[in-house]
Design a protein around this motif. Structure first.
Motif, short mmCIF file in Angstrom:
data_model
loop_
_atom_site.label_atom_id
_atom_site.label_comp_id
_atom_site.label_asym_id
_atom_site.label_seq_id
_atom_site.Cartn_x
_atom_site.Cartn_y
_atom_site.Cartn_z
N GLU A 388 41.72 93.03 29.88
CA GLU A 388 43.03 92.25 30.49
C GLU A 388 44.52 92.48 30.74
N ARG A 392 45.49 87.53 32.86
CA ARG A 392 43.91 86.92 33.45
C ARG A 392 42.73 88.10 33.26
N TRP A 393 41.78 88.14 32.93
CA TRP A 393 40.78 89.16 32.87
C TRP A 393 40.19 89.36 33.80
N TRP A 394 40.25 91.20 34.19
CA TRP A 394 39.87 91.22 35.29
C TRP A 394 38.56 92.84 34.94
N HIS A 411 37.78 88.76 38.84
CA HIS A 411 39.46 87.99 37.50
C HIS A 411 39.00 86.32 37.01
N HIS A 413 40.28 83.78 33.90
CA HIS A 413 41.04 83.41 32.71
C HIS A 413 40.25 84.22 31.30
N TYR A 419 34.17 83.95 37.52
CA TYR A 419 34.70 85.32 37.76
C TYR A 419 34.98 85.18 39.35
N SER A 471 46.57 91.66 41.23
CA SER A 471 47.22 90.34 40.94
C SER A 471 45.72 89.93 41.54
N PRO A 472 45.98 88.85 41.48
CA PRO A 472 44.53 87.95 42.62
C PRO A 472 45.01 88.81 43.65
#
Length: 535
Positions: A388, A392-394, A411, A413, A419, A471-472
């Motif tokens: 986390e 966000r969860w990765w 990624h 939420h 994902y 990041s995304p």
């Protein structure tokens, strides 16, 4: 948004070696990429090699060391409707390249060799593969050279345009059983056009000098000796062959994982009693059960490259352990069992590379099995690792085709998804140091990611990477120190996984030994099985 890039493809037709098919698939997935035309030499597959005996020997040697990457694959569904320019000879002329350019292409991706003088005589940018200083052969595979059979254990692969712009990576070609693995290098190289496309808009038109070849052609005599030795080895490959593969075991490092960032950390690891002869314990992840006792999920292997089992054990203070219990098994290799505690539940993320899926399991209330929860990803990852970060969860894991050299990220939420793929997947292409190697952790506000340094597969190490951006839309990491193992201890010849457990760290270690044997290509390529969880 990047502008559209129209690509022509110079290839043998719609049936290509698997690594080239993967190359085109990866490109087709990129935003703004469109294939416009095929340029195909009008040469029959059965024609004699232009290079005579040297090329024939090289082609046979390639067959002996390149397996899955060379398998023919039909791409008529993807390419069959494209216009085609037939080339009269085995290589394109400037006039024929002009005919290709007339289809409005911005660049030509060359999956076959293009003479340098021809490329220099046209203003059409050409992306050409260069493997260890040599272009591809007319088969679409690398030109065989002695470096493929000998140390050093890694080779360079890069792709260049006519402007001299290039992207490159170094891929390990040696295995932990001292064999040759050209498949991983070629399947990793299949991602290089994606990297070229990403940098193309910003740098096109900037001319760079092309490095001179550092690879000398092998003599006929040398090729003959290599061929005879390889044929004998192939003929006897069904028999066990002793190799310096060693034995993996699990240990308890009595310090927090953050202490491994210190160059002067101690190497006092309490190793468990040795596994049974011919078996291995590796890639451990710990959790506290409801009774407060430490439990460890790990991969239990009966031989390197053999059937995988996810097992559980309870280490005891004297280094002994209670009998291990099988939690999950499969007829082919699994990823490591990444453990995640969410609320009062203990979860494990396990990927099935042979079935292209990544699954979420929950440890049962009785702590004697894994219940399937859901499919997290309809894609397989090597060593999927969850963290986390900034709300966000990765999930980060490496590519199945190139497990050491290509890193993917997804990624969500919530920890159980859904994902979304990172917009720049794969987020890293580097040849080595991509495969996750344990739990990510924070130190002084910085997120760190352990990854495997498999440059020498017989002495694996763990790189501690500092996450600069995650990041995304962006990803960047910088390598910190490399943990080469716990020198002076019984299993001090290598390390592949480190797992944070508060004040202690669970690790694995390698002890050199002769008990393993080399696993042949047919055993390393498991057949796809039906989707089932009771395996």
């Amino acid at each position: 948004m990047k502008s559209e890039l129209r690509i022509g493809i110079y290839c043998k037709g719609t049936t290509l070696p698997h690594w080239q098919a993967q190359c085109l698939r990866h490109l087709a997935e990129q935003q703004g990429v469109r294939f416009s035309v095929l340029a195909v030499p009008d040469v029959h597959d059965g024609a004699a090699p232009a290079g005579g005996m040297r090329e024939a020997l090289g082609a046979r040697l390639n067959e002996l060391i390149i397996h899955r990457a060379a398998e023919a694959e039909d791409l008529s569904t993807m390419l069959g409707n494209l216009p085609m320019v037939w080339l009269k000879g085995s290589q394109p002329t400037v006039k024929e390249l002009q005919a290709v350019q007339a289809h409005g292409v911005d660049v030509l991706l060359a999956l076959l060799p293009v003479p340098e003088d021809t490329a220099a005589s046209t203003d059409l940018p050409i992306w050409s593969f260069d493997v260890q200083g040599q272009p591809l052969s007319s088969s679409g595979l690398p030109v065989f050279a002695r470096w493929m059979m000998e140390p050093p254990p890694s080779s360079a692969a890069l792709i260049c345009s006519v402007t001299g712009q290039r992207v490159s990576a170094t891929f390990t070609t040696r295995t932990n059983t001292d064999g040759v693995d050209m498949d991983a290098m070629l399947l990793g190289s299949a991602w290089l056009p994606v990297e070229m496309r990403r940098t193309w808009d910003a740098t096109k038109g900037k001319r760079e000098s092309r490095p001179e070849s550092q690879t000398k052609a092998s003599s006929i005599i040398s090729l003959l000796f290599l061929w005879l030795g390889s044929e004998v080895r192939t003929a006897t490959s069904g028999k066990p062959r002793p190799v310096h593969a060693g034995e993996w075991n699990i240990g308890i490092f009595p310090n927090p994982i953050q202490s491994l960032l210190d160059e002067d950390h101690n190497t006092n690891v309490r190793w468990l009693t040795s596994p049974s002869p011919g078996t291995h314990r590796l890639e451990p992840f710990g959790y506290q059960a409801a009774d407060g006792q430490l439990n460890v999920l790990y991969r239990k292997m009966d031989r390197l490259g053999g059937t995988d089992t996810i097992a559980r054990l309870r280490p005891k203070n004297d280094g002994n352990l209670k009998r291990s219990r099988t939690m999950l098994s499969a007829q082919a290799a699994l990823s490591y069992p990444f453990v995640l505690q969410h609320g009062s539940d203990i979860h494990a993320i396990v990927s099935y590379p042979h079935q292209q899926r990544t699954e979420l399991f929950r440890v049962t209330e009785t702590n004697d099995g894994l219940d399937h929860v859901k499919t997290l990803l309809d894609v397989a990852l090597i060593n999927p690792t969850c963290v986390e970060h900034e709300g966000r969860w990765w999930i980060l894991g490496s590519d199945v085709d190139a497990p050491d050299g290509v890193l993917r990220a997804y990624h969500a939420h919530a920890f159980d998804g859904p994902y979304t793929a990172h917009v720049n997947n794969p987020v890293r292409i580097s040849g080595t140091g991509c495969r996750p190697a344990g739990t990510m952790f924070r130190h002084d506000g910085v997120l760190w990611r352990p990854s495997l340094d498999n440059t020498d597969p017989r002495a694996p190490a763990v790189i501690l990477n500092r996450i600069v951006e995650l990041s995304p839309t962006s990803f960047h990491e910088e390598p910190g120190r490399t943990l080469t193992g716990f020198a002076g201890s019984v299993y001090g010849n290598g390390v592949s996984t480190i797992c944070a457990m508060g004040d202690i760290t669970i690790v694995d270690g390698l002890r050199h030994g002769p008990e393993a044997r080399e696993i042949g290509p047919s055993e390393r390529s498991p057949n796809r099985r039906s989707k089932a969880y009771e395996e």
